[in-house]
Design a protein around this motif. Structure first.
Motif, PDB file in Angstrom:
ATOM      1  N   VAL A  34      33.237 -11.235  38.976  1.00 50.40           N
ATOM      2  CA  VAL A  34      34.264 -11.233  37.933  1.00 50.40           C
ATOM      3  C   VAL A  34      33.686 -11.697  36.604  1.00 50.40           C
ATOM      4  O   VAL A  34      34.001 -11.150  35.534  1.00 50.40           O
ATOM      5  N   SER A  35      32.796 -12.695  36.653  1.00 54.75           N
ATOM      6  CA  SER A  35      32.227 -13.224  35.407  1.00 54.75           C
ATOM      7  C   SER A  35      31.365 -12.191  34.691  1.00 54.75           C
ATOM      8  O   SER A  35      31.228 -12.234  33.460  1.00 54.75           O
ATOM      9  N   PHE A  36      30.781 -11.256  35.437  1.00 53.82           N
ATOM     10  CA  PHE A  36      29.970 -10.213  34.808  1.00 53.82           C
ATOM     11  C   PHE A  36      30.837  -9.074  34.281  1.00 53.82           C
ATOM     12  O   PHE A  36      30.502  -8.442  33.281  1.00 53.82           O
ATOM     13  N   MET A  42      32.833 -15.924  31.858  1.00 61.58           N
ATOM     14  CA  MET A  42      31.451 -16.200  32.264  1.00 61.58           C
ATOM     15  C   MET A  42      31.309 -17.549  32.973  1.00 61.58           C
ATOM     16  O   MET A  42      30.520 -17.694  33.911  1.00 61.58           O
ATOM     17  N   ASN A  43      32.107 -18.537  32.543  1.00 62.84           N
ATOM     18  CA  ASN A  43      31.996 -19.860  33.176  1.00 62.84           C
ATOM     19  C   ASN A  43      32.430 -19.854  34.633  1.00 62.84           C
ATOM     20  O   ASN A  43      32.097 -20.772  35.394  1.00 62.84           O
ATOM     21  N   VAL A  44      33.177 -18.815  35.018  1.00 62.87           N
ATOM     22  CA  VAL A  44      33.613 -18.725  36.411  1.00 62.87           C
ATOM     23  C   VAL A  44      32.412 -18.569  37.344  1.00 62.87           C
ATOM     24  O   VAL A  44      32.461 -18.938  38.520  1.00 62.87           O
ATOM     25  N   ILE A  46      29.791 -20.221  37.440  1.00 64.36           N
ATOM     26  CA  ILE A  46      29.330 -21.536  37.891  1.00 64.36           C
ATOM     27  C   ILE A  46      30.036 -21.920  39.187  1.00 64.36           C
ATOM     28  O   ILE A  46      29.407 -22.379  40.157  1.00 64.36           O
ATOM     29  N   ALA A  47      31.353 -21.694  39.231  1.00 66.02           N
ATOM     30  CA  ALA A  47      32.110 -21.991  40.450  1.00 66.02           C
ATOM     31  C   ALA A  47      31.639 -21.113  41.602  1.00 66.02           C
ATOM     32  O   ALA A  47      31.548 -21.567  42.747  1.00 66.02           O
ATOM     33  N   GLY A  48      31.315 -19.858  41.306  1.00 60.51           N
ATOM     34  CA  GLY A  48      30.825 -18.960  42.336  1.00 60.51           C
ATOM     35  C   GLY A  48      29.488 -19.393  42.899  1.00 60.51           C
ATOM     36  O   GLY A  48      29.266 -19.362  44.118  1.00 60.51           O
ATOM     37  N   ILE A  49      28.584 -19.818  42.021  1.00 61.75           N
ATOM     38  CA  ILE A  49      27.270 -20.290  42.461  1.00 61.75           C
ATOM     39  C   ILE A  49      27.410 -21.544  43.316  1.00 61.75           C
ATOM     40  O   ILE A  49      26.749 -21.699  44.345  1.00 61.75           O
ATOM     41  N   VAL A  50      28.295 -22.461  42.884  1.00 58.54           N
ATOM     42  CA  VAL A  50      28.532 -23.683  43.646  1.00 58.54           C
ATOM     43  C   VAL A  50      29.083 -23.345  45.033  1.00 58.54           C
ATOM     44  O   VAL A  50      28.664 -23.929  46.045  1.00 58.54           O
ATOM     45  N   ALA A  51      30.028 -22.386  45.099  1.00 57.85           N
ATOM     46  CA  ALA A  51      30.610 -21.999  46.387  1.00 57.85           C
ATOM     47  C   ALA A  51      29.547 -21.437  47.316  1.00 57.85           C
ATOM     48  O   ALA A  51      29.506 -21.769  48.511  1.00 57.85           O
TER      49      ALA A  51
END
Length: 259
Positions: A34-36, A42-44, A46-51
């Motif tokens: 979604v961030s792409f 774009m900040n979303v 970060i949450a995806g990487i953390v997950a």
């Protein structure tokens, strides 16, 4: 245990099953996607990487804990009689990473006193709780070293090794016991007690047993286990702390003089 049923390890940490891992990972991938697609989100990512990191790391930790939690610990066998002394450090990458970060800070400081002092502090802390803490086997003792303390267990008192929460419990032949920390204590403190190290307990005990089997015990007799401070490590850490303090004090004086 159902496909997405939530369950926990004995220490209270979540058991990451494959279905739970796949669901959390898929959510992370969706957030990154979604961030792409939508630039203002774009900040979303970060949450995806953390997950993704939490899900995959959790699955690996759970798999290792489930595999090794009930695995029997190695026990002393027939001495191989091949060495006079053996040494091994605790198994924890965090102290080594900390020391490496300190080296990078010192190199990048380019003479800056403040950054150099912080770099020295990182190096000292990493070395003291990591490589400086370990296990030494001599003909008379098993030495169990922490950062500033050494417990020396006479060879003739060594009995069996047992699991004991995050430690390995060494039962002594006189009825006493010694709890051995197999990795760095900062792992436990940083994770508030939810750290899992069953694999480390099994593998570290096997290393200690191999060292005990490799070094034949001597005929000397020591009555009991003895604990004492490791003066060289204490003195070395103190000198580095004093040096870092002096660097900071000089830096402060120079800044005030320039002002």
């Amino acid at each position: 245990m159902g496909a997405l049923e939530i369950d926990f390890h004995e220490n209270g940490s979540l058991i990451w099953t494959w279905p739970l891992t796949l669901v959390a990972s898929a959510l992370g991938v969706v957030l990154i996607g979604v961030s792409f697609v939508v630039p203002w989100t774009m900040n979303v990512s970060i949450a995806g990487i953390v997950a993704l990191f939490v899900a995959l790391g959790g699955r690996l930790s759970s798999a290792l804990e489930l595999r090794y939690a009930d695995a029997p610990l190695a026990q002393i066998g027939a001495p191989a009689r091949t060495a006079r002394r053996r040494w091994a450090m605790r198994s924890s990458g965090v102290p080594l990473v900390t020391a490496g970060l300190g080296v990078l800070l010192v190199v990048a400081a380019a003479g800056d006193p403040l950054i150099t002092a912080f770099g020295l502090a990182f190096i000292t802390f990493g070395l003291v709780v990591g490589p400086a803490a370990g296990f030494v086997v001599s003909p008379r003792h098993l030495h169990i070293d922490t950062a500033f303390w050494r417990v020396s267990v006479p060879r003739h008192l060594i009995g069996e090794f047992e699991h004991s929460d995050l430690d390995v419990r060494l039962r002594l032949r006189d009825g006493d016991f010694v709890d051995i920390r197999v990795d760095s204590p900062i792992m436990e403190y940083s994770s508030k007690g939810y750290w899992m190290n069953a694999r480390c307990r099994v593998r570290t005990t096997a290393r200690i047993v191999r060292m005990l089997d490799a070094v034949p015990p001597s005929a000397g007799w020591t009555a009991e286990s003895v604990g004492r401070r490791r003066r060289p490590v204490v003195i070395g850490a103190t000198l580095v702390a004093v040096a870092a303090t002096i660097i900071l004090a000089v830096h402060g004086v120079l800044v005030l003089a320039a002002a």
